[in-house]
Design a protein around this motif. Structure first.
Motif, PDB file in Angstrom:
ATOM      1  N   THR A  97     -35.659  20.213 -24.593  1.00  0.00           N
ATOM      2  CA  THR A  97     -34.297  19.853 -24.260  1.00  0.00           C
ATOM      3  C   THR A  97     -34.042  18.381 -24.546  1.00  0.00           C
ATOM      4  N   SER A  98     -32.802  17.981 -24.402  1.00  0.00           N
ATOM      5  CA  SER A  98     -32.432  16.580 -24.582  1.00  0.00           C
ATOM      6  C   SER A  98     -31.859  16.072 -23.268  1.00  0.00           C
ATOM      7  N   ASP A 132     -29.022  14.726 -22.915  1.00  0.00           N
ATOM      8  CA  ASP A 132     -27.624  15.162 -22.819  1.00  0.00           C
ATOM      9  C   ASP A 132     -27.503  16.591 -22.306  1.00  0.00           C
ATOM     10  N   GLU A 133     -28.390  17.462 -22.793  1.00  0.00           N
ATOM     11  CA  GLU A 133     -28.307  18.856 -22.357  1.00  0.00           C
ATOM     12  C   GLU A 133     -28.623  18.965 -20.866  1.00  0.00           C
ATOM     13  N   ARG A 174     -28.349  16.647 -18.561  1.00  0.00           N
ATOM     14  CA  ARG A 174     -27.242  16.063 -17.804  1.00  0.00           C
ATOM     15  C   ARG A 174     -26.079  17.023 -17.687  1.00  0.00           C
ATOM     16  N   ASN A 175     -25.759  17.620 -18.812  1.00  0.00           N
ATOM     17  CA  ASN A 175     -24.609  18.504 -18.846  1.00  0.00           C
ATOM     18  C   ASN A 175     -24.799  19.692 -17.902  1.00  0.00           C
ATOM     19  N   MET A 232     -21.047  17.368 -26.018  1.00  0.00           N
ATOM     20  CA  MET A 232     -22.050  16.628 -25.245  1.00  0.00           C
ATOM     21  C   MET A 232     -23.420  17.296 -25.377  1.00  0.00           C
ATOM     22  N   THR A 233     -23.403  18.622 -25.349  1.00  0.00           N
ATOM     23  CA  THR A 233     -24.676  19.344 -25.420  1.00  0.00           C
ATOM     24  C   THR A 233     -25.348  19.139 -26.774  1.00  0.00           C
ATOM     25  N   ASN A 234     -26.617  18.993 -26.739  1.00  0.00           N
ATOM     26  CA  ASN A 234     -27.389  18.781 -27.952  1.00  0.00           C
ATOM     27  C   ASN A 234     -28.636  19.628 -27.857  1.00  0.00           C
ATOM     28  N   ASN A 235     -28.491  20.913 -28.191  1.00  0.00           N
ATOM     29  CA  ASN A 235     -29.621  21.827 -28.106  1.00  0.00           C
ATOM     30  C   ASN A 235     -30.636  21.514 -29.182  1.00  0.00           C
ATOM     31  N   ILE A 236     -31.872  21.417 -28.763  1.00  0.00           N
ATOM     32  CA  ILE A 236     -32.931  21.141 -29.716  1.00  0.00           C
ATOM     33  C   ILE A 236     -33.293  22.417 -30.458  1.00  0.00           C
ATOM     34  N   ARG A 237     -33.381  23.524 -29.732  1.00  0.00           N
ATOM     35  CA  ARG A 237     -33.615  24.798 -30.412  1.00  0.00           C
ATOM     36  C   ARG A 237     -32.284  25.525 -30.518  1.00  0.00           C
TER      37      ARG A 237
END
Lengths: 606, 606
Positions: free
Chosen positions: A247-248, A250-251, A253-254, B1-6
């Motif tokens: 995960t990141s 940002d994810e 947090r969101n 905002m979301t930044n899914n890695i997978r």
């Protein structure tokens, strides 16, 4: 199959129920006589209903003489609408009353040790309240607090459940790995001389769950810390503990903000992602003097005038800067008439609590700047100061000159105090701010060594990681690069709500070699690492994923949401400030036999 | 905002995703080479996806040589449908594969200490599995078990939430009130020589919550018991703890059954109220020899022939009855051909484990009854026995003659064993039975005193309450009315699922005078009552409501639902059978300093 004993609770009868025959159970909240009739406010968890005993209607009317406060009654009667002018608009059941046909004293009550109304409670010693906690908890405010607490936690959980998080229970009977706070120990009966410990948090277990591939974990977890009593601490507390892989920031947090947005609805509080700000640790310290700024306060931001005053004639300022200190200040708008010498002296007392030696000030009057220190500054310097603070007529600028931490702590305290005094805080609002990029290390002056600002398991940011991997191979290397290390940042984050830290988290180190270097920097011997964390670090040799997480202090959040005065008001059966439980009289002596079985003795020498 | 890695997990790609570019993260479950290509089964919590490395497509193809089992990979590739004949129908992702364009070894893995396939696990010492629990938990069976556990508990909770139950957290740091099992103690650092204890259950706290008026409480509660290791016990376990005021047994049952019906859907198990039977304790013992009968077993009910054989010529039977014992038996249908002398001897061994001296039998053959004991009975007696057991040709009747408890225990054990041997149990079914009207007391022969069958806080039924209130004022009175007291019943109930006790509950005593009499009967001194329970009993003086509740052993229920072999398979980080944690090497030695702070010492004499 169902056989309800009561037909309704004490909070649900309305005008629509008039003429219905009902059975209620509840406690006598209060009573009054009116002519031959007796009016009782009957209370349960759901509300209060007025019931009326009348000689011509109520069977066994004479028994009412025996009723007292907090007696438990069951009553059967008919719902009637109250006559006009006698309705109670503050109560949901206020339009009706129940005329009692028959009743039973289900259980009587002795005279209470204290009254349950707000005023009586304010005058009751807290230990007495805790001794009779079951009575204290009967108060509608307390009932509401615990019902809301339950709903709030459920709402958070449900949102996480819906996002594929798995709640997994980790052990309460764990291993002692003291680090920071003291462990609470549990002597083992089977292994004399060995001890389990209550977990300070599920930290290591949750990280192992990530190694297991559980990917999205949370737990409403009880945690234990035997710290010397600070305000609003308990030996045990509840946290929302959460961890994610793949995960990141940002994810994460969101997801977390979404859960909060959902859960705050329990308190009819509409918050949105826009109520969550972000700031770096350095900027937070620079602008607010705090790593948990209160974002409900507008203005009064701190300004650094060290450069400006470094060579000025005011020795207190210039000397401070030359010795490595700082001069910062803040401008308070339009308070000039209130800020007498006496007032400023009282603010100075606040500053002194945080180590400041004094407080300088400039008042911007209609006739120019007024201040005892004005003579030390040139016209140009004064103009620049006024410009920096954007000061207008009627404003007062306060300054502290000292070493960095004292400047920031004292100005932060002043800023919070003045915001309250000047009514600058909207108490109905909730404002959040994520604080990022925490320093990786701090220097422990007392023990002359590094310690981790957050946790030894927190991941350095990319630049920091590179520096450590390239330069650090021993504790000696760390000392050599002291300045550089103190400038490094970690991938850590806190969340502050209304100026209170409610959450702390980080990306975790999942690479054994890097973890070892961090332990070296904080001067942990290989032997100690192996003994305390060897079992844990081993897991990283088997394809550990990158993972990050956080933990929320739920007691504190609920306390703030309830506007409660103490964390003890949102914990059902808390210990008192001295960690004694007046209810159960615990801790207490135990049988010698119990100790013999555990293979321990009470020390005779003190 | 979301930044899914997978972009996807390893369980969700389907034929509809063909030609999409995806990013997956997962562990190398297995791999094989096929020509120049390499096929990897990539695994995460959600499933397995086949990924294909091909020299002409995959960037950095040569690095694949370094990949081993349980390496963590991230891959970017294109979803392709598998060619016909190569699809895998056992796998939800079996119709597709991902052709890898680029990949990264996110983390490598050492060779595992044991294989994660079923066969390897069966051959792995459990302590080794526990030492590397984070690897053991990677197995899909384990992941499923914990995800289901979480869902099951959530489903129970949600149903209770929806019915106005409030989850309230009670203390983990509680008072030592040993009663039955041993407390686990926590030495207090502030009060040297005094101890807190981990709660054996939230029993007293939840009853106080009823006194507070919380009316409907539950908690997913951790409980602690330092009992000598019985099969499938742990030092800590999780129970669904529940309490209600103003209610009836039927209402409580109905609510609880509804929650179960909801929660069992997690396991795709359709149960209804009809799957919940009811039986009294006495009838359960009479018909099944057990207070937790397995209702999946039809037939083979026990029959009591004591009256019939009291004066027969078979001394073993008649003597037993004359000495106050019983003769009971059960009829096993159609097994005559299988029940050789040897087989019956082996059943006898089972009976002996439970204290029986022997096992008598009658075989119903085509040529009449066959048995070594036939000569002791008249034709009429034999006919009556056949009639009582409704025995037909081909059946075998087994008898045990002994004191009551041995007769029942041994026949219960035989009944369960034979049901398994004869395949009479539908393992896919869940059958529940509520057992009511438990005896209030039992007689402790060893210590020559009464003890409570359930709990000293359980309410006698109406008849029993009347008897006690009228006749008992001291421990001496109790001895005088021994026979009468042993016949009294309590308003207690257990719930058995498939022959295993999963729940226990009762109406509680809420009247101080009655509670005192119960303590007198079990020979507790006033001093001891005051010291251990004084703080608790005091609460009953303030309008305590009638309340009842129960507690479910969640670990055991989940174990049964999962068909797991041990309770340790449904606890994330359990202790082993000797209460040692091979993962953390706990319990362990602690610093002398820690003990000095706690004011305790390890005993030198053993």
């Amino acid at each position: 199959m169902t056989n309800n004993i009561r037909t309704h609770n004490c909070g649900e009868l309305r005008i629509e129920n008039v003429e219905e025959t009902v059975t209620l159970y509840g406690w006598v909240n209060s009573f009054k006589n009116f002519g031959q009739k007796k009016f009782v406010d009957l209370r349960d968890r759901y509300g209060i209903t007025q019931i009326v005993f009348a000689p011509e209607v109520t069977e066994g009317f004479d028994n009412i003489q025996n009723i007292g406060r907090e007696f438990l009654l069951s009553v059967k009667g008919i719902v009637k609408s109250r006559i006009e002018g006698q309705t109670n608009k503050n109560r949901e059941t206020g339009e009706i009353e129940v005329i009692v046909k028959s009743f039973k004293i289900e259980n009587k009550s002795e005279v209470l040790p204290f009254g349950l109304d707000k005023k009586s409670i304010e005058n009751t010693n807290e230990d007495l309240r805790l001794e009779y906690r079951y009575l204290d908890l009967r108060r509608p405010e307390m009932q509401k607090a615990f019902i809301n607490r339950s709903k709030f936690i459920k709402a958070l959980s449900r949102d996480l459940d819906d996002n594929n998080f798995v709640e997994i229970e980790t052990p309460m009977i764990a291993k002692s790995t003291p680090e920071g706070a003291r462990d609470m120990l549990i002597p083992s009966r089977k292994y004399h001389g060995s001890f389990y410990a209550l977990p300070q948090s599920p930290q290591l277990y949750k990280q192992l769950l990530m190694v297991s591939g559980f990917d999205r974990y949370y737990q409403i977890a009880r945690c234990f810390r035997d710290e010397d009593s600070r305000k609003d601490r308990q030996l045990e507390f509840t946290q929302l503990d959460l961890e994610m892989s793949f995960t990141s920031y940002d994810e994460l947090r969101n997801l977390v903000e979404n859960s909060f947005i959902e859960a705050f609805k329990v308190y009819n509080s509409e918050i949105s992602h826009e109520d969550f700000e972000t700031i770096s640790y350095d900027e937070a310290i620079e602008r607010f003097g705090s790593d948990k700024p209160d974002y409900r306060i507008n203005g009064m931001e701190l300004k650094n005038i060290s450069n400006l005053v470094e060579n000025c004639d005011f020795g207190v300022f210039s000397g401070c800067v030359k010795n490595g200190g700082e001069v910062k200040g803040m401008c308070i708008k339009g308070v000039i008439d209130k800020y007498s010498r006496k007032k400023i002296e009282s603010l100075q007392e606040t500053a002194k609590i945080y180590g400041a030696k004094g407080l300088a000030f400039l008042k911007i009057t209609e006739n120019g700047i007024d201040s005892p220190i004005i003579k030390f500054f040139t016209e140009d310097e004064l103009n620049k100061i006024v410009e920096i603070f954007d000061a207008k007529i009627g404003d007062v600028i306060l300054f502290v000159a000292d070493k960095k931490s004292i400047v920031n702590d004292s100005l932060d305290a002043l800023r919070r105090q003045i915001a309250v005094e000047e009514n600058l805080i909207d108490e109905s609002k909730f404002k959040f701010v994520w604080i990022n990029d925490f320093p990786l290390f701090q220097w422990d002056e007392e023990n002359n060594r590094f310690e981790c600002e957050h946790s030894p398991f927190s991941m350095p940011n990319e630049e920091a990681r590179k520096f450590i991997e390239e330069n650090i191979n021993s504790t000696e290397d760390a000392i050599k690069y002291k300045d550089e290390l103190l400038n490094l940042k970690a991938d850590c984050y806190d969340l502050a709500m209304n100026g209170v830290e409610i959450c702390s988290g980080a990306l975790r180190i999942h690479v054994p070699e890097l973890q070892k270097k961090i332990f070296q920097i904080i001067n942990m011997s290989q032997e100690k690492i192996d003994y305390m964390f060897g079992w844990f670090l081993k897991a990283y040799n088997y394809g550990a994923p990158s993972h990050r997480g956080l933990a929320f202090g739920l007691d504190r959040i609920v306390m703030m949401l309830e506007g409660a005065g103490s964390i003890r008001d949102v914990i059902a059966f808390p210990k008192n400030k001295n960690w004694f439980c007046p209810l159960t009289q615990s801790p207490s002596k135990v049988d010698d036999l119990q100790l013999i079985e555990l293979g321990i003795e009470i020390s005779k020498k003190e």
